[in-house]
Scaffold this active site. Structure first.
Site, PDB file in Angstrom:
ATOM      1  N   LYS A  32     -23.031  37.523  19.757  1.00  0.00           N
ATOM      2  CA  LYS A  32     -23.020  36.536  20.829  1.00  0.00           C
ATOM      3  C   LYS A  32     -21.976  36.907  21.877  1.00  0.00           C
ATOM      4  O   LYS A  32     -20.823  37.209  21.538  1.00  0.00           O
ATOM      5  CB  LYS A  32     -22.674  35.168  20.227  1.00  0.00           C
ATOM      6  CG  LYS A  32     -22.663  34.052  21.228  1.00  0.00           C
ATOM      7  CD  LYS A  32     -22.384  32.724  20.540  1.00  0.00           C
ATOM      8  CE  LYS A  32     -20.918  32.409  20.404  1.00  0.00           C
ATOM      9  NZ  LYS A  32     -20.185  32.248  21.658  1.00  0.00           N
ATOM     10  N   ASP A  59     -24.329  33.322  25.476  1.00  0.00           N
ATOM     11  CA  ASP A  59     -23.866  31.934  25.305  1.00  0.00           C
ATOM     12  C   ASP A  59     -23.069  31.515  26.534  1.00  0.00           C
ATOM     13  O   ASP A  59     -21.849  31.390  26.480  1.00  0.00           O
ATOM     14  CB  ASP A  59     -23.019  31.877  24.018  1.00  0.00           C
ATOM     15  CG  ASP A  59     -22.404  30.510  23.771  1.00  0.00           C
ATOM     16  OD1 ASP A  59     -22.946  29.508  24.262  1.00  0.00           O
ATOM     17  OD2 ASP A  59     -21.370  30.458  23.066  1.00  0.00           O
ATOM     18  N   LYS A  61     -24.061  28.756  28.335  1.00  0.00           N
ATOM     19  CA  LYS A  61     -24.225  27.293  28.408  1.00  0.00           C
ATOM     20  C   LYS A  61     -24.396  26.809  29.841  1.00  0.00           C
ATOM     21  O   LYS A  61     -23.615  25.990  30.336  1.00  0.00           O
ATOM     22  CB  LYS A  61     -23.009  26.584  27.792  1.00  0.00           C
ATOM     23  CG  LYS A  61     -22.724  26.936  26.350  1.00  0.00           C
ATOM     24  CD  LYS A  61     -21.564  26.090  25.816  1.00  0.00           C
ATOM     25  CE  LYS A  61     -21.148  26.484  24.428  1.00  0.00           C
ATOM     26  NZ  LYS A  61     -20.424  27.771  24.328  1.00  0.00           N
ATOM     27  N   ASP A  64     -26.212  23.025  35.472  1.00  0.00           N
ATOM     28  CA  ASP A  64     -26.124  22.964  36.935  1.00  0.00           C
ATOM     29  C   ASP A  64     -27.402  22.335  37.457  1.00  0.00           C
ATOM     30  O   ASP A  64     -28.238  21.886  36.655  1.00  0.00           O
ATOM     31  CB  ASP A  64     -25.911  24.395  37.477  1.00  0.00           C
ATOM     32  CG  ASP A  64     -25.083  24.421  38.744  1.00  0.00           C
ATOM     33  OD1 ASP A  64     -25.369  23.620  39.654  1.00  0.00           O
ATOM     34  OD2 ASP A  64     -24.140  25.232  38.840  1.00  0.00           O
ATOM     35  N   THR A 120     -19.253  21.405  19.015  1.00  0.00           N
ATOM     36  CA  THR A 120     -18.724  21.165  17.670  1.00  0.00           C
ATOM     37  C   THR A 120     -17.214  20.865  17.686  1.00  0.00           C
ATOM     38  O   THR A 120     -16.645  20.517  16.654  1.00  0.00           O
ATOM     39  CB  THR A 120     -19.015  22.373  16.761  1.00  0.00           C
ATOM     40  OG1 THR A 120     -18.788  23.579  17.494  1.00  0.00           O
ATOM     41  CG2 THR A 120     -20.434  22.362  16.262  1.00  0.00           C
ATOM     42  N   ARG A 209     -13.942  33.390  14.809  1.00  0.00           N
ATOM     43  CA  ARG A 209     -12.613  33.651  14.260  1.00  0.00           C
ATOM     44  C   ARG A 209     -12.566  33.865  12.746  1.00  0.00           C
ATOM     45  O   ARG A 209     -11.777  34.720  12.290  1.00  0.00           O
ATOM     46  CB  ARG A 209     -11.647  32.532  14.696  1.00  0.00           C
ATOM     47  CG  ARG A 209     -11.294  32.653  16.176  1.00  0.00           C
ATOM     48  CD  ARG A 209     -10.732  31.382  16.745  1.00  0.00           C
ATOM     49  NE  ARG A 209     -11.755  30.353  16.848  1.00  0.00           N
ATOM     50  CZ  ARG A 209     -11.548  29.139  17.364  1.00  0.00           C
ATOM     51  NH1 ARG A 209     -10.327  28.817  17.791  1.00  0.00           N
ATOM     52  NH2 ARG A 209     -12.526  28.273  17.454  1.00  0.00           N
TER      53      ARG A 209
HETATM   54  O1  C5P Z   1     -14.340  31.206  16.300  1.00  0.00           O
HETATM   55  P1  C5P Z   1     -15.442  30.218  16.043  1.00  0.00           P
HETATM   56  O2  C5P Z   1     -16.223  30.507  14.770  1.00  0.00           O
HETATM   57  O3  C5P Z   1     -15.017  28.785  16.149  1.00  0.00           O
HETATM   58  O4  C5P Z   1     -16.453  30.515  17.233  1.00  0.00           O
HETATM   59  C1  C5P Z   1     -17.533  29.715  17.571  1.00  0.00           C
HETATM   60  C2  C5P Z   1     -18.212  30.286  18.770  1.00  0.00           C
HETATM   61  O5  C5P Z   1     -19.340  29.487  19.090  1.00  0.00           O
HETATM   62  C3  C5P Z   1     -17.357  30.344  20.033  1.00  0.00           C
HETATM   63  O6  C5P Z   1     -17.721  31.526  20.736  1.00  0.00           O
HETATM   64  C4  C5P Z   1     -17.769  29.126  20.821  1.00  0.00           C
HETATM   65  O7  C5P Z   1     -17.674  29.319  22.205  1.00  0.00           O
HETATM   66  C5  C5P Z   1     -19.223  28.974  20.407  1.00  0.00           C
HETATM   67  N1  C5P Z   1     -19.781  27.623  20.443  1.00  0.00           N
HETATM   68  C6  C5P Z   1     -19.224  26.553  19.784  1.00  0.00           C
HETATM   69  N2  C5P Z   1     -19.779  25.312  19.848  1.00  0.00           N
HETATM   70  C7  C5P Z   1     -20.893  25.115  20.528  1.00  0.00           C
HETATM   71  C8  C5P Z   1     -21.502  26.192  21.173  1.00  0.00           C
HETATM   72  C9  C5P Z   1     -20.921  27.441  21.093  1.00  0.00           C
HETATM   73  O8  C5P Z   1     -18.212  26.718  19.110  1.00  0.00           O
HETATM   74  N3  C5P Z   1     -21.462  23.932  20.534  1.00  0.00           N
END
Ligand code: C5P
Length: 211
Positions: A32, A59, A61, A64, A120, A209
Site C-alpha cells: 500500500k 491509499d 483517500k 473532494d 480506525t 508498523r
Molecule cells: O502502522 P499501521 O498498521 O497502523 O498502518 C495502518 C495503515 O493503514 C496506515 O498506512 C494508515 O494510513 C492506513 N489506514 C488506516 N485506517 C484507515 C485507512 C487507512 O490506518 N481507515
C-alpha cells in the site's frame, strides 16, 4: 495463494521503499502506498512498484467534489494500481463519479474501488466530538451508500466486518487496518488481532508498523 496481507509502505523516501521491497515477494503479499510516501516520492515510484509486479493499493483517500475525484481516479487508473480508495463521506454523487471514472478509463488494468467508512483511529469519544453518536450505525450507513454507488467494498475496522458482511454479502470487500496483537495500539483505536480479523471475515489486512 490467497494474498490477504497488504503491507503499508509508510516510508519517507523512494530509496528506503525500494530497499524494503527487495526483501518482499510479490507472489506472497500486496503493498500500500499512502499519503506520506506518495507526497515524498510521487507517481513514478508507484509505477516502479507496479513494474516490480506488486499489486498496489493507492491509499490516497480522495475526498473532494465529484469532478475533481473523477480526474484523480482517472490518473490513478493510468498508474496501473490494483486498488484505489475514496472517503464514503464525500457522498453518493462523488462515489458514483469515481466509479464512472474507472468505467470510462481506457487503462488495461482497472482498479478495485473501495470506500473509507470511519478511520480506525476513531474511538467512541473521538467520534462524538465530530458529531457521530453511534459508530456501528455510521459505518453501516456509509457502507450501504458505498454499495449503492457501485463501490467494490469498504475500509473499516476489523471489529465491524462481521456486521457489514451480514448486511451486504460476503462479496462486498472488507479491507481492515487497525491490526494489532499487542497492547501497543499507537494511534489506532478500533483494533483486532490478525486472527480475529480473519475470523470476522476480513478480506485484506492492512499492516504497517507491526511489520
Ligand atoms: O502502522 P499501521 O498498521 O497502523 O498502518 C495502518 C495503515 O493503514 C496506515 O498506512 C494508515 O494510513 C492506513 N489506514 C488506516 N485506517 C484507515 C485507512 C487507512 O490506518 N481507515
Amino acid at each position: 495463494m490467497n494474498k490477504n496481507i497488504i503491507i503499508a509502505l509508510d516510508f519517507e523516501s523512494g530509496d528506503q521503499t525500494l530497499q524494503f521491497l527487495d526483501r518482499l515477494d510479490p507472489t506472497l503479499c500486496r503493498v500500500k502506498v499512502g499519503k506520506e510516501l506518495f507526497t515524498a516520492a510521487g507517481p513514478q515510484l508507484v509505477k516502479d512498484i507496479v513494474n516490480r509486479k506488486f499489486d498496489v493499493f493507492l491509499d490516497l483517500k480522495f475526498h473532494d467534489i465529484p469532478n475533481t475525484v473523477y480526474g484523480a481516479i482517472a490518473e490513478a487508473c493510468e498508474l496501473g494500481v490494483w486498488m484505489v480508495n475514496i472517503h464514503c463521506f464525500g457522498g453518493e454523487e462523488m462515489m458514483k463519479s469515481a466509479r464512472k471514472s474507472i468505467v470510462d478509463s481506457e487503462a488495461t488494468k482497472k482498479p478495485l474501488l473501495i470506500g473509507v467508512t470511519l478511520l480506525t483511529s476513531f474511538d467512541d469519544e473521538g467520534a462524538k466530538r465530530v458529531g457521530i453518536g453511534n459508530i456501528k450505525k455510521h459505518v453501516n450507513s456509509l457502507a450501504k451508500l458505498a454499495k449503492e454507488s457501485g463501490l467494490d467494498g469498504v475500509v473499516c475496522s476489523p471489529k465491524e466486518v462481521k456486521s457489514l458482511k451480514d448486511s451486504f454479502g460476503k462479496d462486498f470487500i472488507a479491507v481492515t487496518p487497525g491490526i494489532r496483537s499487542s497492547d501497543s495500539k499507537e494511534d489506532q483505536k478500533r483494533t483486532r488481532s490478525p486472527n480475529e480479523a480473519l475470523e470476522n471475515g476480513s478480506d485484506y489486512l492492512v499492516i504497517g508498523r507491526p511489520i
